[in-house]
Design an enzyme around this catalytic site. Structure first.
Site, PDB file in Angstrom:
ATOM      1  N   ASP A 102     -82.304  63.131  59.777  1.00 36.83           N
ATOM      2  CA  ASP A 102     -82.433  63.404  61.211  1.00 36.83           C
ATOM      3  C   ASP A 102     -83.305  62.312  61.815  1.00 36.83           C
ATOM      4  O   ASP A 102     -83.982  61.569  61.095  1.00 36.83           O
ATOM      5  CB  ASP A 102     -83.039  64.801  61.446  1.00 36.83           C
ATOM      6  CG  ASP A 102     -82.680  65.363  62.821  1.00 36.83           C
ATOM      7  OD1 ASP A 102     -82.090  64.628  63.637  1.00 36.83           O
ATOM      8  OD2 ASP A 102     -83.011  66.530  63.090  1.00 36.83           O
ATOM      9  N   ASP A 103     -83.303  62.225  63.146  1.00 38.26           N
ATOM     10  CA  ASP A 103     -84.127  61.188  63.772  1.00 38.26           C
ATOM     11  C   ASP A 103     -85.613  61.534  63.684  1.00 38.26           C
ATOM     12  O   ASP A 103     -86.449  60.676  63.445  1.00 38.26           O
ATOM     13  CB  ASP A 103     -83.686  60.905  65.225  1.00 38.26           C
ATOM     14  CG  ASP A 103     -83.533  62.161  66.070  1.00 38.26           C
ATOM     15  OD1 ASP A 103     -83.831  63.277  65.587  1.00 38.26           O
ATOM     16  OD2 ASP A 103     -83.111  62.032  67.243  1.00 38.26           O
ATOM     17  N   ASP A 106     -90.303  67.621  64.916  1.00 40.14           N
ATOM     18  CA  ASP A 106     -91.330  67.871  65.935  1.00 40.14           C
ATOM     19  C   ASP A 106     -92.077  69.158  65.548  1.00 40.14           C
ATOM     20  O   ASP A 106     -93.088  69.126  64.843  1.00 40.14           O
ATOM     21  CB  ASP A 106     -90.645  67.963  67.302  1.00 40.14           C
ATOM     22  CG  ASP A 106     -91.611  68.072  68.461  1.00 40.14           C
ATOM     23  OD1 ASP A 106     -92.623  68.792  68.332  1.00 40.14           O
ATOM     24  OD2 ASP A 106     -91.379  67.464  69.518  1.00 40.14           O
TER      25      ASP A 106
END
Ligand SMILES: O=P(O)(O)OC[C@H]1O[C@H](OP(=O)(O)OP(=O)(O)O)[C@H](O)[C@@H]1O
Ligand SMILES: Nc1nc2[nH]cnc2c(=O)[nH]1
Ligand SMILES: [Mg+2]
Length: 165
Positions: A102-103, A106
């Site tokens: 995934d990028d 968070d």
């Protein structure tokens, strides 16, 4: 948790993104032979393409998850498409030998959900924030929780007024 009033920004250019994706690949290129990549859409699509190219992986699956509807606001986490059973079954089940890309992480909610489906997979992102960090096996850069990361596909060139004047 992302604070909608946060004004710290971490803009990432295409060059920087490509460098970070290659750096991530170096860290993932040890002895382990990955059987497949699972990319977490949509943010994972671009880094997954780069990592797949560098590692020579052609078996690529998606898990389609959405949670941030209105810029910086996380809503209900929705799985639009789960991972196929064929991928879960790799390496004796539970996703052993699978690389999830995934990028970023968070709050870690997305990663937690994906890990429930693939508990033995390796979770890799380019960027992480403190709340999500315990959920990631490999990442490149950490930013503070109140920073918003801007990806190159979300930005454009605009005039900047001079700092003085
Ligand atoms: O750790 P969390 O707080 O769960 O946030 C991380 C997720 O949020 C973003 O995806 P988003 O849901 O915005 O969808 P997108 O990938 O389609 O942009 C990002 O790409 C991660 O997948
Ligand atoms: N672009 C972007 N998407 C996110 N989703 C959750 N956190 C972030 C962030 O910092 N930047
Ligand atoms: Mg995402």
């Amino acid at each position: 948790m992302v604070d909608a009033r946060s004004d710290k920004a971490f803009p990432v250019s295409w060059d920087q993104f490509h460098r970070d994706a290659r750096a991530l690949t170096w860290r993932l290129s040890g002895d382990q032979k990955w059987q497949a990549i699972v990319c977490v859409t949509r943010g994972g699509l671009v880094p997954a393409a780069i990592v797949a190219r560098e590692l020579g992986i052609r078996m690529i699956e998606t898990i389609c998850v959405a949670s941030y509807q209105n810029y910086k606001e996380q809503g209900e986490l929705k799985v639009l498409k789960p991972v196929s059973q064929e991928i879960v079954d790799l390496g004796g089940g539970e996703g052993a030998g699978v690389l999830v890309i995934d990028d970023l992480v968070d709050t870690g909610r997305t990663a937690r959900l994906v890990r429930e489906m693939l508990p033995k997979a390796h979770y890799a992102t380019l960027y992480s924030k403190p709340m999500g960090r315990p959920l990631v096996d490999t990442f490149i850069t950490e930013v503070s929780q109140d920073t918003w990361i801007y990806f190159p596909w979300d930005m454009g060139l605009t005039f900047q007024p001079p700092i003085v004047g």
